[in-house]
Design an enzyme around this catalytic site. Structure first.
Site, mmCIF file in Angstrom:
data_model
loop_
_atom_site.group_PDB
_atom_site.id
_atom_site.type_symbol
_atom_site.label_atom_id
_atom_site.label_comp_id
_atom_site.label_asym_id
_atom_site.label_seq_id
_atom_site.Cartn_x
_atom_site.Cartn_y
_atom_site.Cartn_z
ATOM 1 N N VAL A 20 0.836 -1.205 0.000
ATOM 2 C CA VAL A 20 0.000 0.000 0.000
ATOM 3 C C VAL A 20 0.875 1.260 0.000
ATOM 4 C CG1 VAL A 20 -1.757 1.296 1.256
ATOM 5 C CG2 VAL A 20 -1.900 -1.197 1.154
ATOM 6 N N LYS A 73 -7.799 -1.918 8.737
ATOM 7 C CA LYS A 73 -9.148 -2.286 9.220
ATOM 8 C C LYS A 73 -9.100 -3.113 10.503
ATOM 9 C CE LYS A 73 -7.446 -4.728 5.814
ATOM 10 N NZ LYS A 73 -7.290 -4.791 4.386
ATOM 11 N N GLY A 131 -11.019 -1.200 -0.467
ATOM 12 C CA GLY A 131 -9.970 -0.616 -1.321
ATOM 13 C C GLY A 131 -10.321 0.759 -1.847
ATOM 14 N N ASP A 173 -10.611 -10.721 7.801
ATOM 15 C CA ASP A 173 -10.475 -9.389 7.190
ATOM 16 C C ASP A 173 -11.848 -8.837 6.784
ATOM 17 O OD1 ASP A 173 -8.676 -7.309 5.662
ATOM 18 O OD2 ASP A 173 -10.128 -8.019 4.191
ATOM 19 N N LYS A 180 -13.949 -5.522 8.254
ATOM 20 C CA LYS A 180 -14.596 -4.491 7.414
ATOM 21 C C LYS A 180 -16.093 -4.428 7.710
ATOM 22 C CE LYS A 180 -11.166 -5.183 3.770
ATOM 23 N NZ LYS A 180 -10.840 -6.049 2.628
HETATM 24 P P1 NAP Z 1 2.909 -4.956 3.614
HETATM 25 O O1 NAP Z 1 3.164 -5.020 2.157
HETATM 26 O O2 NAP Z 1 3.301 -6.124 4.456
HETATM 27 O O3 NAP Z 1 3.625 -3.640 4.165
HETATM 28 C C1 NAP Z 1 3.835 -3.399 5.515
HETATM 29 C C2 NAP Z 1 4.905 -2.308 5.657
HETATM 30 O O4 NAP Z 1 5.080 -2.013 7.024
HETATM 31 C C3 NAP Z 1 6.263 -2.719 5.114
HETATM 32 O O5 NAP Z 1 6.878 -1.628 4.455
HETATM 33 C C4 NAP Z 1 7.054 -3.070 6.380
HETATM 34 O O6 NAP Z 1 8.440 -2.844 6.247
HETATM 35 C C5 NAP Z 1 6.478 -2.069 7.350
HETATM 36 N N1 NAP Z 1 6.609 -2.500 8.733
HETATM 37 C C6 NAP Z 1 6.134 -3.639 9.302
HETATM 38 N N2 NAP Z 1 6.481 -3.679 10.603
HETATM 39 C C7 NAP Z 1 7.174 -2.546 10.860
HETATM 40 C C8 NAP Z 1 7.803 -2.011 12.002
HETATM 41 N N3 NAP Z 1 7.774 -2.660 13.154
HETATM 42 N N4 NAP Z 1 8.430 -0.824 11.903
HETATM 43 C C9 NAP Z 1 8.461 -0.158 10.735
HETATM 44 N N5 NAP Z 1 7.891 -0.607 9.594
HETATM 45 C C10 NAP Z 1 7.254 -1.794 9.672
HETATM 46 O O7 NAP Z 1 1.369 -4.701 3.900
HETATM 47 P P2 NAP Z 1 0.311 -3.938 2.965
HETATM 48 O O8 NAP Z 1 -0.377 -4.905 2.081
HETATM 49 O O9 NAP Z 1 0.944 -2.738 2.372
HETATM 50 O O10 NAP Z 1 -0.788 -3.529 4.072
HETATM 51 C C11 NAP Z 1 -0.578 -2.464 4.943
HETATM 52 C C12 NAP Z 1 -1.888 -2.123 5.633
HETATM 53 O O11 NAP Z 1 -2.854 -1.757 4.659
HETATM 54 C C13 NAP Z 1 -2.515 -3.272 6.414
HETATM 55 O O12 NAP Z 1 -3.183 -2.747 7.530
HETATM 56 C C14 NAP Z 1 -3.535 -3.848 5.431
HETATM 57 O O13 NAP Z 1 -4.592 -4.515 6.073
HETATM 58 C C15 NAP Z 1 -4.014 -2.581 4.781
HETATM 59 N N6 NAP Z 1 -4.604 -2.733 3.443
HETATM 60 C C16 NAP Z 1 -3.988 -3.490 2.504
HETATM 61 C C17 NAP Z 1 -4.548 -3.574 1.248
HETATM 62 C C18 NAP Z 1 -3.929 -4.393 0.143
HETATM 63 O O14 NAP Z 1 -4.567 -4.556 -0.904
HETATM 64 N N7 NAP Z 1 -2.716 -4.911 0.315
HETATM 65 C C19 NAP Z 1 -5.726 -2.881 0.962
HETATM 66 C C20 NAP Z 1 -6.324 -2.106 1.962
HETATM 67 C C21 NAP Z 1 -5.745 -2.036 3.196
HETATM 68 P P3 NAP Z 1 9.329 -3.733 5.221
HETATM 69 O O15 NAP Z 1 8.882 -3.310 3.849
HETATM 70 O O16 NAP Z 1 10.723 -3.334 5.497
HETATM 71 O O17 NAP Z 1 9.029 -5.154 5.518
HETATM 72 N N1 HSE Z 2 -6.491 -8.413 1.862
HETATM 73 C C1 HSE Z 2 -7.523 -7.472 1.597
HETATM 74 C C2 HSE Z 2 -8.452 -8.053 0.553
HETATM 75 C C3 HSE Z 2 -6.920 -6.179 1.104
HETATM 76 O O1 HSE Z 2 -8.076 -9.020 -0.104
HETATM 77 O O2 HSE Z 2 -9.567 -7.551 0.398
HETATM 78 C C4 HSE Z 2 -7.937 -5.076 0.935
HETATM 79 O O3 HSE Z 2 -8.462 -4.672 2.152
#
Ligand code: NAP
Ligand code: HSE
Length: 433
Positions: free
Chosen positions: A18, A107, A136, A203, A207
């Site tokens: 994200v 969430k 999203g 998840d 939501k």
């Molecule tokens: P992700 O790819 O795993 O990214 C997490 C980030 O947080 C990474 O950059 C990680 O660093 C960093 N991080 C983790 N622990 C940390 C710490 N202790 N100190 C500093 N940085 C730390 O996850 P994501 O998919 O982007 O999701 C992030 C959030 O958005 C979650 O809450 C998820 O539920 C939400 N979300 C995701 C989506 C989706 O489609 N993926 C959609 C809506 C909402 P590193 O890169 O160095 O590992």
């Molecule tokens: N893991 C979540 C999904 C990301 O698949 O819907 C978006 O919130």
């Protein structure tokens, strides 16, 4: 023409799927965001775990300490995109206590600690923006909080987990295995870091809790949300469902009963293949909201992945920038007329699909039907494939509306019949009537 452009220092905590999307699109659409908000956004500090990964931002701005981000005097707005509920809660609390607005896509954090965080935000008179936390890129939270404010919400039905919808639609279309498709969902950035949150329905339940809280004006706790994931859904059930005119989706159902208590449940559901939600495929989400004034509405779009989510995060950042500039008063979480009650799952009335494995001999259907009847459950259709010589055969039964507690009792008794073998399956049915 904008004569004065306020600079807003952004602190990002997390720069993965994200966060990476937010950085990329902020760079691409920075001029548009400036023109539309009158604010110039500058990312000044970014917290990550691994400083060696390429991020598309100057290395000098990276840190492994989220505190450095929150406490940096140049940071006016903190964007939490780290995930989880423990450290993320510390980040959120420190941000709000520092009097800085918080944007979050998390969430899990809001569903688990939303009530406390919003109370803290109100005490500190700083806003929390969280559009990216549900569905999203679809602006469903803005719609519920603003566009539909004049409505009593009569019901919400939503496909709100992109990963599960991606898996189920590809299983149905391609007959591929669940594990193979999950790997693709992870590669495309749809799945959570811990993918069991997706496939076990958690998840979507997070939501659903957020949607229900906004729609009914009280905080719905996670222990008030009934949840089942998609692990048990098989290609065989998809095939039988199709023959019966249904499609299997992970559906969130949020609706009040006649006593104004609210059902909040997430589980695999057979929905009529002719219903608009049945055609939502891949990582797309769709949420059907019925209001007493507006009638039926439908919100549709990409529900997961870096681009769709970045759209919502950037829009929140712009709103935060505009509000900071205008010195807006923060209204906080809007409580309204509902009485704070949810419906226990045992009290829910819905329809059911059963796939039983039964001995291939006369009289079996009558014994099963008698047990359903004894619990006041009527059968609406029965299906059994022909041309089988095996010792056991599948028996597929659709029930009319019945109470969940009655269905459970009947199911337990049916499973004890000597003519019923394993595996057996129960999936709820929604006909939107
Ligand atoms: P992700 O790819 O795993 O990214 C997490 C980030 O947080 C990474 O950059 C990680 O660093 C960093 N991080 C983790 N622990 C940390 C710490 N202790 N100190 C500093 N940085 C730390 O996850 P994501 O998919 O982007 O999701 C992030 C959030 O958005 C979650 O809450 C998820 O539920 C939400 N979300 C995701 C989506 C989706 O489609 N993926 C959609 C809506 C909402 P590193 O890169 O160095 O590992
Ligand atoms: N893991 C979540 C999904 C990301 O698949 O819907 C978006 O919130």
């Amino acid at each position: 023409m904008i004569l004065f452009m306020r600079k807003l220092g952004i602190g990002m905590v997390g720069c993965g799927v994200v966060g990476g999307g937010v950085l990329a699109h902020l760079t691409r659409n920075r001029d548009l965001l400036q023109e539309r908000s009158g604010v110039d956004f500058e990312v000044v500090r970014v917290a990550v775990r691994d400083l060696q990964k390429a991020r598309g931002i100057e290395a000098s701005k990276l840190t492994t300490s989220w505190r450095e981000v929150v406490e940096d005097p140049q940071v006016n707005l903190v964007v939490e995109m780290m995930g989880g509920t423990t450290l993320a809660r510390e980040v959120a609390e420190a941000t709000l206590k520092a009097g800085k607005p918080l944007v979050t896509a998390n969430k899990a954090l809001l569903a688990e600690c939303g009530e406390e965080l919003f109370a803290l935000a109100e005490r500190n008179k700083v806003p929390i923006y969280f559009e990216a936390s549900v569905a999203g890129g679809i602006p469903i939270l803005k719609a519920l909080r603003e566009g539909l404010r004049a409505n009593h919400i009569l019901g919400i039905h939503g496909i709100i987990n992109g990963t599960c919808n991606y898996i189920l639609s590809r299983m149905a279309d391609e007959g591929k295995s669940y594990e193979e498709i999950l790997l693709d969902a992870k590669r495309l950035g749809y799945a959570e870091a811990d993918e069991s949150l997706d496939v076990d329905g958690i998840d979507a339940a997070h939501k659903a809790a957020i949607l229900a809280s906004l729609a009914y004006g009280f905080w719905v706790r996670m222990d008030q949300v009934y949840v089942e994931g998609i692990r048990k859904v098989s290609a065989l059930d998809m095939c039988f469902a199709k023959k019966l005119g249904y499609t299997i989706k992970l559906l969130a159902t949020i609706q009040p009963n006649s006593e104004r208590a609210v059902e909040v449940r997430v589980h695999p559901t057979l929905i009529p293949s002719t219903h608009v939600l049945a055609s939502v495929s891949g990582a797309y989400n769709a949420i059907a909201v019925e209001g007493d004034v507006v009638g039926n509405t439908l919100f549709y779009g990409r529900g997961a992945g870096p681009d769709a989510t970045a759209s919502a995060v950037l829009s929140d950042m712009a709103e935060a920038g505009i509000a900071l500039d205008a010195g807006c008063v923060y209204r906080g979480f809007e409580r309204h007329s509902f009485n704070g009650q949810t419906v226990p799952m045992a009290e829910v009335r819905t329809r059911y699909y059963f796939r039983l494995t039964v001995l291939n001999k006369p009289g079996v259907l009558a014994r099963v039907a008698a047990l359903f009847g004894a619990h006041d459950l009527g059968i609406s259709s029965v299906f059994q494939p022909e041309d089988h010589d095996e010792e056991t055969v599948p028996l597929v039964i659709l029930l009319d509306y019945g109470k969940e507690s009655s269905m459970r009792k009947a199911y337990d008794e049916i499973m004890k019949l000597d003519v019923v073998q394993t595996p057996c399956q129960m999936i709820r049915v929604e006909d939107f009537s």
